[in-house]
Design a protein around this motif. Sequence first.
Motif, PDB file in Angstrom:
ATOM      1  N   MET A 234      34.068  53.728  55.529  1.00  0.00           N
ATOM      2  CA  MET A 234      35.534  53.361  54.761  1.00  0.00           C
ATOM      3  C   MET A 234      35.815  52.249  54.782  1.00  0.00           C
ATOM      4  SD  MET A 234      36.085  57.297  56.490  1.00  0.00           S
ATOM      5  CE  MET A 234      37.484  57.048  54.351  1.00  0.00           C
ATOM      6  N   VAL A 235      35.892  51.372  55.786  1.00  0.00           N
ATOM      7  CA  VAL A 235      37.244  50.327  55.562  1.00  0.00           C
ATOM      8  C   VAL A 235      36.703  49.403  54.589  1.00  0.00           C
ATOM      9  CG1 VAL A 235      38.102  48.107  57.074  1.00  0.00           C
ATOM     10  CG2 VAL A 235      37.434  50.305  58.600  1.00  0.00           C
ATOM     11  N   ILE A 236      35.169  49.170  54.887  1.00  0.00           N
ATOM     12  CA  ILE A 236      34.951  48.136  53.019  1.00  0.00           C
ATOM     13  C   ILE A 236      35.035  48.614  51.725  1.00  0.00           C
ATOM     14  CG2 ILE A 236      32.903  47.506  51.924  1.00  0.00           C
ATOM     15  CD1 ILE A 236      34.205  45.873  54.482  1.00  0.00           C
ATOM     16  N   ALA A 237      35.385  50.380  51.654  1.00  0.00           N
ATOM     17  CA  ALA A 237      35.555  50.938  50.906  1.00  0.00           C
ATOM     18  C   ALA A 237      37.273  50.942  50.022  1.00  0.00           C
ATOM     19  CB  ALA A 237      35.314  52.472  50.763  1.00  0.00           C
ATOM     20  N   ASN A 238      38.218  51.077  51.313  1.00  0.00           N
ATOM     21  CA  ASN A 238      39.574  50.838  51.304  1.00  0.00           C
ATOM     22  C   ASN A 238      39.512  49.679  51.016  1.00  0.00           C
ATOM     23  OD1 ASN A 238      41.421  53.241  51.863  1.00  0.00           O
ATOM     24  ND2 ASN A 238      38.990  53.762  53.126  1.00  0.00           N
ATOM     25  N   ALA A 239      38.994  48.290  51.205  1.00  0.00           N
ATOM     26  CA  ALA A 239      39.314  47.160  51.113  1.00  0.00           C
ATOM     27  C   ALA A 239      39.017  46.697  49.198  1.00  0.00           C
ATOM     28  CB  ALA A 239      38.891  46.301  52.002  1.00  0.00           C
ATOM     29  N   VAL A 240      37.439  47.357  48.847  1.00  0.00           N
ATOM     30  CA  VAL A 240      37.582  47.369  47.672  1.00  0.00           C
ATOM     31  C   VAL A 240      38.286  48.266  46.802  1.00  0.00           C
ATOM     32  CG1 VAL A 240      35.461  47.530  45.429  1.00  0.00           C
ATOM     33  CG2 VAL A 240      35.417  46.987  48.027  1.00  0.00           C
ATOM     34  N   GLY A 241      38.864  49.687  46.793  1.00  0.00           N
ATOM     35  CA  GLY A 241      39.791  50.010  46.707  1.00  0.00           C
ATOM     36  C   GLY A 241      40.779  48.876  46.290  1.00  0.00           C
ATOM     37  N   ALA A 242      41.475  48.539  47.253  1.00  0.00           N
ATOM     38  CA  ALA A 242      43.009  47.958  47.061  1.00  0.00           C
ATOM     39  C   ALA A 242      42.845  46.899  46.113  1.00  0.00           C
ATOM     40  CB  ALA A 242      43.132  47.313  48.615  1.00  0.00           C
ATOM     41  N   ALA A 243      41.586  46.418  46.429  1.00  0.00           N
ATOM     42  CA  ALA A 243      41.103  44.879  45.170  1.00  0.00           C
ATOM     43  C   ALA A 243      41.058  45.436  43.859  1.00  0.00           C
ATOM     44  CB  ALA A 243      39.953  44.453  45.836  1.00  0.00           C
ATOM     45  N   VAL A 244      40.657  46.506  43.588  1.00  0.00           N
ATOM     46  CA  VAL A 244      39.901  47.075  42.744  1.00  0.00           C
ATOM     47  C   VAL A 244      41.777  47.163  41.820  1.00  0.00           C
ATOM     48  CG1 VAL A 244      39.553  48.732  41.020  1.00  0.00           C
ATOM     49  CG2 VAL A 244      38.265  47.894  42.600  1.00  0.00           C
ATOM     50  N   SER A 245      42.577  48.093  42.709  1.00  0.00           N
ATOM     51  CA  SER A 245      43.344  48.306  42.254  1.00  0.00           C
ATOM     52  C   SER A 245      44.371  47.121  41.714  1.00  0.00           C
ATOM     53  CB  SER A 245      44.786  48.915  43.112  1.00  0.00           C
ATOM     54  OG  SER A 245      45.682  49.667  42.880  1.00  0.00           O
ATOM     55  N   MET A 246      44.573  46.330  42.410  1.00  0.00           N
ATOM     56  CA  MET A 246      45.178  44.656  42.552  1.00  0.00           C
ATOM     57  C   MET A 246      44.706  44.602  41.207  1.00  0.00           C
ATOM     58  SD  MET A 246      45.336  42.991  46.510  1.00  0.00           S
ATOM     59  CE  MET A 246      46.102  41.965  45.716  1.00  0.00           C
TER      60      MET A 246
END
Length: 131
Positions: free
Chosen positions: A1-13
């Motif tokens: 879940m940590v990696i998925a959240n990090a990817v999500g934050a990067a995609v949003s950025m």
Amino acid sequence: MVIANAVGAAVSMAFSTAGLFSPGLALSGGTDPVTPLADLYAQLYAARALPLGAVLLYQLLISRTGRGLILLLLVSGAVQVVDAVIGASAHNPGMAVGGTVLAALHLGLAARLARSAGGVGPTGTPASEAA
């Protein structure tokens, strides 16, 4: 879940940065003309999305202490819920779906961390899983 959240934050950025260069990306169907207000919206969106995403990425991947992570995930999740609502009201399915998925990721990890009996481990995961 940590990696998925990090990817999500990067995609949003990434979407925020793309919107700075091409504000028409956020317009429904891409057929509406880009106005100065669309440019202003893209700048306002970037003003909150880029710092919030950067802090979330730092907290998830670099800081690794977990301090403040739950609150940061709750704020990030709330922002994504609002993005999803705006996307739905603007008939922009990509924004509605993207916001919903990212909200679920952020709020899901926040709930998981809050439920963990031992608190947050060094990687931002519940302490019971970090060992």
